[in-house]
Design a protein around this motif. Structure first.
Motif, PDB file in Angstrom:
ATOM      1  N   ILE A 313     125.858 154.316 118.515  1.00 46.91           N
ATOM      2  CA  ILE A 313     126.223 155.455 119.378  1.00 46.91           C
ATOM      3  C   ILE A 313     125.584 155.247 120.754  1.00 46.91           C
ATOM      4  CG2 ILE A 313     126.068 157.970 119.688  1.00 46.91           C
ATOM      5  CD1 ILE A 313     125.688 158.163 116.627  1.00 46.91           C
ATOM      6  N   THR A 317     124.819 160.300 125.156  1.00 51.02           N
ATOM      7  CA  THR A 317     125.889 161.168 124.661  1.00 51.02           C
ATOM      8  C   THR A 317     125.284 162.274 123.796  1.00 51.02           C
ATOM      9  OG1 THR A 317     126.170 159.783 122.693  1.00 51.02           O
ATOM     10  CG2 THR A 317     127.558 159.254 124.590  1.00 51.02           C
ATOM     11  N   ARG A 318     126.092 163.307 123.560  1.00 53.98           N
ATOM     12  CA  ARG A 318     125.657 164.426 122.722  1.00 53.98           C
ATOM     13  C   ARG A 318     125.405 163.948 121.278  1.00 53.98           C
ATOM     14  NH1 ARG A 318     124.100 168.434 120.629  1.00 53.98           N
ATOM     15  NH2 ARG A 318     125.231 170.024 119.487  1.00 53.98           N
ATOM     16  N   GLU A 319     126.276 163.002 120.822  1.00 53.34           N
ATOM     17  CA  GLU A 319     126.110 162.471 119.463  1.00 53.34           C
ATOM     18  C   GLU A 319     124.796 161.710 119.323  1.00 53.34           C
ATOM     19  OE1 GLU A 319     129.246 160.003 117.771  1.00 53.34           O
ATOM     20  OE2 GLU A 319     128.945 161.134 115.924  1.00 53.34           O
ATOM     21  N   TYR A 320     124.404 161.022 120.380  1.00 55.21           N
ATOM     22  CA  TYR A 320     123.149 160.272 120.353  1.00 55.21           C
ATOM     23  C   TYR A 320     121.961 161.233 120.209  1.00 55.21           C
ATOM     24  CZ  TYR A 320     119.595 156.815 121.525  1.00 55.21           C
ATOM     25  OH  TYR A 320     118.501 155.985 121.489  1.00 55.21           O
TER      26      TYR A 320
END
Ligand SMILES: *Cc1c(COP(=O)(O)O)cnc(C)c1O
Length: 417
Positions: A313, A317-320
């Motif tokens: 990822i 990022t938000r996912e990270y």
């Protein structure tokens, strides 16, 4: 006097909760193949049943006595005590399958008229239970996709018109098969927002993919950390079992329902799982190490379009952010898109020499499968595509073989695509 030392869970997996002196000095727990247990006195039998049937609360330091192997058994009790250590939970209940754990949680904490809000994709069996069974007994359900903000999720709940009856939020993160991550503590905030003093909204997390080593949902506010123990916990592809960790109140309720559904694990399964727990951490560490190498190889391969792996990822990022917050390693499940479609994916899968084609995951051997036509074949095709479960997607559970061999096998099979 030495300082009190707190052992790490992996150091306790060989002995915790077992007293050799109670079993002729045996270093390992025997398999207690017995249906029933002898009470010393009638008074003792009465007290044991009061606790087991929930007629009164357990007194402080009171042990639940052994009664009958549908209610409890030493192999299950020792196993449950050991499983609590990883999640730092009060208590744990083991079941005859992951689905038994999931369905028992839902049956105990949802009633007709309630609303269940759940993430997608979820395991196929969970999806079937929600759609085919819960809907039949009048439980309302609403699904959400990964990547939504808190406001977007709350808006889905409100649009159902049953927000005041929300009783459970159920998550699977990372989601099978795409490894999409869902923010557990954000969902805890939603659960709190919709809770009232007489109707708490429970938060359940299927922790099969990362747990119990790399992710601890209870720490982020979940009420239940649920496992298919068939996968990493069992780890040898030789048994079916499930488990659920949580606080004393919720696990007490689950164990009471388990007594009457009769879906506890057998003593033999309990014993096998204890053997598995001794190597759980080293297995998962090696599998994760291998998976990181495999993911890097796939990510730079010209016949691979995209790799879905938490270790890849992109930062920022938000996912990270979610990954950093709730996972301590990227795990050993990888999915990837081959360039092409079903034909290319099948060509790859059929060309593998060492890696076997089978569903399930988390075992010592590497396994490959094709989600769109196998584990996720039951999903609505349009919805399946929205979740990135396309014809070109292949899922790999990375085992403990030498990573050079795994990568060699994947490389030679990709050459033939
Ligand atoms: C396998 C699996 C289940 C179901 O577990 P069983 O032990 O097969 O009943 C549930 N959730 C996930 C994520 C799984 O992989």
């Amino acid at each position: 006097m030495g300082k009190k030392h707190t052992y790490k869970p992996e150091s306790l997996m060989m002995s915790y909760g077992f007293k050799p002196s109670l079993s002729e000095g045996a270093i390992k727990s025997p398999i207690f193949l017995t249906s029933t247990f002898v009470f010393e006195t009638a008074e003792e039998g009465k007290a044991f049943f009061e606790v087991a049937y929930g007629l009164r609360a357990k007194r402080k330091r009171e042990k639940v006595g052994l009664i009958y192997s549908r209610i409890n058994n030493p192999d299950l009790e020792i196993l449950e005590d050991r499983l609590t250590l990883w999640d730092d939970a009060d208590d744990c209940a083991v079941f005859e399958s992951g689905m038994a754990a999931i369905s028992t949680v839902m049956l105990e904490f949802l009633k007709p008229g309630d609303l269940l809000f759940y993430s997608t994709p979820v395991y196929g069996g969970t999806d079937h239970f929600i759609h085919q069974f819960l809907s039949k007994i009048g439980i309302h359900t609403a699904a959400f996709k990964p990547g939504l903000s808190r406001a977007e999720m709350e808006s889905i709940i409100d649009k159902t018109g049953f927000g005041d009856r929300l009783a459970m939020i159920y998550l699977e993160t990372p989601a099978n098969p795409t490894n999409a991550l869902i923010d557990i503590s954000c969902c805890k905030k939603i659960a709190d927002t919709y809770s009232t003093p007489d109707k708490p909204v429970r938060l359940a997390v299927d922790n099969t993919y990362m747990g119990p080593i790399w992710q601890h949902p209870l720490k982020h506010g979940a009420d239940f950390s649920i496992y298919s123990a068939t996968k990493y916990i069992g780890g040898h592809s030789d048994l079916i079992a499930g488990a659920c960790c949580g606080n004393n109140e919720v696990i007490g309720r689950l164990k009471t329902l388990r007594t009457f559904l009769g879906n506890m694990a057998s003593p033999h399964t309990g014993w096998l799982l204890m053997r598995s727990l001794e190597t759980l951490k080293v297995r998962m560490q090696q599998q994760t190490l291998n998976a990181q190498k495999v993911a890097a190889f796939l990510n730079s391969h010209p016949k691979v379009e995209k790799v879905y792996y938490p270790g890849l990822i992109p930062e920022g990022t938000r996912e990270y952010e979610i990954f950093k917050k709730q996972c301590s390693a990227p795990g050993a499940m990888i999915s990837f898109d081959v360039k092409g479609g079903e034909a290319e994916a099948f060509r790859f899968i059929d060309a593998l020499k060492m890696i076997k084609l089978a569903v399930s995951l988390g075992g010592t051997e590497s396994l490959v499968e094709h989600p769109a036509t196998m584990t996720h074949a039951g999903l609505d095709p349009a919805y399946r595509l929205e979740l990135s479960v396309t014809e070109k997607l292949v899922r790999i559970s990375v085992g403990i073989e030498h990573h050079d061999d795994i990568i060699w096998d994947i490389g030679q099979a990709l050459e033939l695509v």
